[in-house]
Design a protein around this motif. Structure first.
Motif, PDB file in Angstrom:
ATOM      1  N   PRO A  49       0.825  -1.211   0.000  1.00 29.55           N
ATOM      2  CA  PRO A  49       0.000   0.000   0.000  1.00 29.55           C
ATOM      3  C   PRO A  49       0.858   1.261   0.000  1.00 29.55           C
ATOM      4  O   PRO A  49       2.071   1.210   0.237  1.00 29.55           O
ATOM      5  N   THR A  50       0.230   2.401  -0.239  1.00 28.78           N
ATOM      6  CA  THR A  50       0.919   3.684  -0.089  1.00 28.78           C
ATOM      7  C   THR A  50       1.085   3.974   1.404  1.00 28.78           C
ATOM      8  O   THR A  50       0.218   3.651   2.215  1.00 28.78           O
ATOM      9  N   VAL A  51       2.217   4.577   1.735  1.00 28.32           N
ATOM     10  CA  VAL A  51       2.554   4.831   3.140  1.00 28.32           C
ATOM     11  C   VAL A  51       2.942   6.300   3.321  1.00 28.32           C
ATOM     12  O   VAL A  51       3.709   6.857   2.530  1.00 28.32           O
ATOM     13  N   SER A  52       2.408   6.901   4.355  1.00 29.23           N
ATOM     14  CA  SER A  52       2.817   8.248   4.768  1.00 29.23           C
ATOM     15  C   SER A  52       3.522   8.152   6.114  1.00 29.23           C
ATOM     16  O   SER A  52       2.949   7.626   7.077  1.00 29.23           O
ATOM     17  N   ILE A  53       4.758   8.631   6.174  1.00 31.20           N
ATOM     18  CA  ILE A  53       5.498   8.677   7.433  1.00 31.20           C
ATOM     19  C   ILE A  53       5.367  10.084   8.009  1.00 31.20           C
ATOM     20  O   ILE A  53       5.737  11.069   7.348  1.00 31.20           O
ATOM     21  N   LYS A  69      18.219  11.257   6.828  1.00 34.88           N
ATOM     22  CA  LYS A  69      19.157  10.390   6.099  1.00 34.88           C
ATOM     23  C   LYS A  69      18.724   8.935   6.204  1.00 34.88           C
ATOM     24  O   LYS A  69      18.793   8.179   5.229  1.00 34.88           O
ATOM     25  N   ALA A  70      18.275   8.540   7.404  1.00 28.50           N
ATOM     26  CA  ALA A  70      17.788   7.162   7.585  1.00 28.50           C
ATOM     27  C   ALA A  70      16.488   6.952   6.821  1.00 28.50           C
ATOM     28  O   ALA A  70      16.269   5.894   6.221  1.00 28.50           O
ATOM     29  N   MET A  71      15.627   7.961   6.800  1.00 25.32           N
ATOM     30  CA  MET A  71      14.321   7.828   6.132  1.00 25.32           C
ATOM     31  C   MET A  71      14.463   7.636   4.618  1.00 25.32           C
ATOM     32  O   MET A  71      13.755   6.822   4.012  1.00 25.32           O
ATOM     33  N   VAL A  72      15.367   8.367   3.998  1.00 22.91           N
ATOM     34  CA  VAL A  72      15.493   8.263   2.542  1.00 22.91           C
ATOM     35  C   VAL A  72      16.210   6.983   2.120  1.00 22.91           C
ATOM     36  O   VAL A  72      16.247   6.659   0.933  1.00 22.91           O
ATOM     37  N   GLN A  73      16.757   6.250   3.093  1.00 21.79           N
ATOM     38  CA  GLN A  73      17.406   4.978   2.790  1.00 21.79           C
ATOM     39  C   GLN A  73      16.502   3.778   3.076  1.00 21.79           C
ATOM     40  O   GLN A  73      16.922   2.628   2.939  1.00 21.79           O
ATOM     41  N   LEU A  74      15.250   4.030   3.449  1.00 25.41           N
ATOM     42  CA  LEU A  74      14.331   2.938   3.755  1.00 25.41           C
ATOM     43  C   LEU A  74      14.097   2.054   2.534  1.00 25.41           C
ATOM     44  O   LEU A  74      13.973   2.550   1.409  1.00 25.41           O
ATOM     45  N   SER A  75      14.003   0.755   2.769  1.00 30.84           N
ATOM     46  CA  SER A  75      13.752  -0.203   1.682  1.00 30.84           C
ATOM     47  C   SER A  75      12.244  -0.336   1.463  1.00 30.84           C
ATOM     48  O   SER A  75      11.628  -1.349   1.826  1.00 30.84           O
ATOM     49  N   HIS A  79       7.855   5.356  -4.889  1.00 34.18           N
ATOM     50  CA  HIS A  79       6.629   5.885  -5.476  1.00 34.18           C
ATOM     51  C   HIS A  79       5.406   5.592  -4.607  1.00 34.18           C
ATOM     52  O   HIS A  79       4.318   6.135  -4.851  1.00 34.18           O
ATOM     53  N   LEU A  80       5.599   4.747  -3.582  1.00 33.69           N
ATOM     54  CA  LEU A  80       4.506   4.437  -2.663  1.00 33.69           C
ATOM     55  C   LEU A  80       4.696   5.096  -1.296  1.00 33.69           C
ATOM     56  O   LEU A  80       3.907   4.871  -0.378  1.00 33.69           O
ATOM     57  N   LEU A  81       5.722   5.914  -1.190  1.00 31.38           N
ATOM     58  CA  LEU A  81       6.122   6.445   0.114  1.00 31.38           C
ATOM     59  C   LEU A  81       6.166   7.966   0.105  1.00 31.38           C
ATOM     60  O   LEU A  81       6.690   8.578  -0.833  1.00 31.38           O
ATOM     61  N   ASP A 106      11.947  13.781  -3.971  1.00 33.69           N
ATOM     62  CA  ASP A 106      10.564  14.118  -4.304  1.00 33.69           C
ATOM     63  C   ASP A 106       9.561  13.613  -3.268  1.00 33.69           C
ATOM     64  O   ASP A 106       8.451  14.152  -3.167  1.00 33.69           O
ATOM     65  N   HIS A 107       9.930  12.572  -2.539  1.00 32.39           N
ATOM     66  CA  HIS A 107       8.965  12.000  -1.589  1.00 32.39           C
ATOM     67  C   HIS A 107       9.123  12.558  -0.171  1.00 32.39           C
ATOM     68  O   HIS A 107       8.476  12.078   0.775  1.00 32.39           O
TER      69      HIS A 107
END
Length: 422
Positions: A49-53, A69-75, A79-81, A106-107
């Motif tokens: 699903p799409t996820v919003s943190i 920095k940790a957030m942009v490295q999430l696996s 396009h869903l985040l 962009d996310h």
């Protein structure tokens, strides 16, 4: 009379000790089994699903860069985040740092709270973030968190494969555990909370508590509940009870791991833990008043556990300590001297045993140093907690009596990076 009161206090203390031993056994069993579902869940290949943190941030320039920095490295598929930082009335460089990330990725997005919602605390900031988000799943992280790469993926995986789960909560570890004696105390306390209170209750009762960070919840549940309670200092515990009352469960899935800072001074610790204690006291009193209206009786058990913890257990400890101190100066004609010594000795041994077994779950934590620290905790850190709970009760009573506005205290952050251990 003194004998009766003394025995009553010991009964209250021993109920809590034995209950936590029971939880420890459940937590250890959960540790041995929780990963067995991963191969099957992964193999099913369900559509993500799409996820919003949501990351509430008030004057977080010291830590927000490392967090992002940790957030942009999430696996998790980009396009869903979407990563939404709620810049809540910051007067430092938080906004500039977040803006630089949003220009690179962009996310990553930033929203700013506006009056009358600016600077009102975490719950209000999260509600503003929820309005701006689009994800089917909402994840929440504090601004000092560094989630491991698969943390969000594992949280979402739990929701995808457990339709009864309204929320999935992960495990958090202390990134500055080695800083000083206080952070070592907190590290042990945190590990025990994860595997006793979370893992043990999940194993035995199918109950876990939403923490302040590292959890995922279905968007439609938040919308049905009207978001977070802006009057709750422990917004996570309060949300927990409402989610259960809708008929969902909250799954503890420790494969999702985040690392966070903890207070490094007693002053910061005292203010943070006072907020926690007051928040939980607010939750207990709020929902006990609604006792007859609660639909899910499972949470009634947990409410009584919180009531026991923050009221009866600490009353028992205070009563026991008080009788002991008074008897040093005034002869209360106690006839339980030898019994008291035996029970106190056994209580100390039981405390050591359950904490040591719990620490053994984390591979690097069962050390000679930690054994000594746990022994010291029993006579120092645990006793300070008692004083703090009494203090928080007085503050909460005063706040209710004079109808004072609830003020949110943001925990101080530290400009440092510690090596992760375990």
């Amino acid at each position: 009379m003194a004998d009766v009161l003394f025995y009553l206090s010991l009964i209250l203390i021993w109920i809590m000790l034995l209950y936590h031993m029971f939880l420890m056994q459940g937590g250890f069993h959960h540790y041995l089994t929780y990963e067995k579902v991963l191969p099957e869940w992964t193999k099913q290949g369900k559509e993500l699903p799409t996820v919003s943190i949501l990351i509430p941030a008030h004057n977080e320039e010291v830590v927000i860069r490392q967090t992002l920095k940790a957030m942009v490295q999430l696996s998790y598929p980009k396009h869903l985040l979407e990563i939404i930082v709620i810049n809540d009335n910051s007067s430092d460089g938080t906004g500039d740092i977040v803006q630089s990330f949003s220009e690179q990725y962009d996310h990553v997005h930033m929203i700013e709270t506006k009056p009358p919602f600016a600077g009102k605390g975490k719950s209000t900031a999260l509600n503003e973030g929820l309005k701006a988000s689009t994800g089917e799943v909402i994840c929440v992280y504090d601004a000092d968190n560094m989630p491991e790469q698969k943390a969000v993926y594992h949280l979402v995986l739990g929701l995808l494969n457990d339709p009864k789960a309204g929320a999935v909560v992960g495990k958090f570890r202390v990134i500055n555990a080695a800083k000083n004696l206080l952070t070592k105390f907190i590290n042990i306390e945190t590990i025990c909370f994860q595997w006793m209170a979370q893992g043990g209750r999940w194993k035995w009762f199918g109950i876990a508590t939403i923490p302040g960070t590292n959890f995922a919840i279905r968007r439609h549940i938040l919308e049905e509940l009207g978001g977070w309670d802006v009057h709750a200092l422990a917004e996570d515990t309060e949300l927990t009870i409402r989610v259960y009352n809708l008929g969902y469960v909250i799954r503890f899935f420790p494969a999702a791991i985040t690392w966070e800072q903890e207070p490094e001074t007693w002053k910061v610790w005292w203010r943070q833990r006072t907020r926690w204690a007051r928040g939980n006291q607010y939750v207990v009193l709020k929902f006990l008043k609604q006792f007859m209206k609660l639909k899910r009786k499972r949470m009634i058990f947990d409410l009584f556990y919180f009531f026991f913890t923050y009221f009866l257990f600490f009353f028992g400890v205070l009563l026991s300590n008080g009788i002991f101190i008074v008897n040093l100066f005034v002869d209360l004609h106690l006839s339980v001297g030898a019994v008291a010594l035996i029970l106190w000795g056994l209580a100390f041994f039981l405390f050591l045993t359950e904490v040591m077994i719990t620490l053994s779950i984390e591979k690097t934590e069962l050390t000679k140093q930690n054994i000594l620290i746990v022994a010291l905790m029993y006579f120092t850190y645990s006793q300070v907690w008692i004083a703090l709970v009494v203090y928080s009760l007085c503050v909460e009573a005063k706040s209710r009596l004079f109808k004072q506005e609830v003020k949110w205290y943001k925990t101080e952050r530290y400009d440092q990076q510690q090596k992760k251990s375990g």
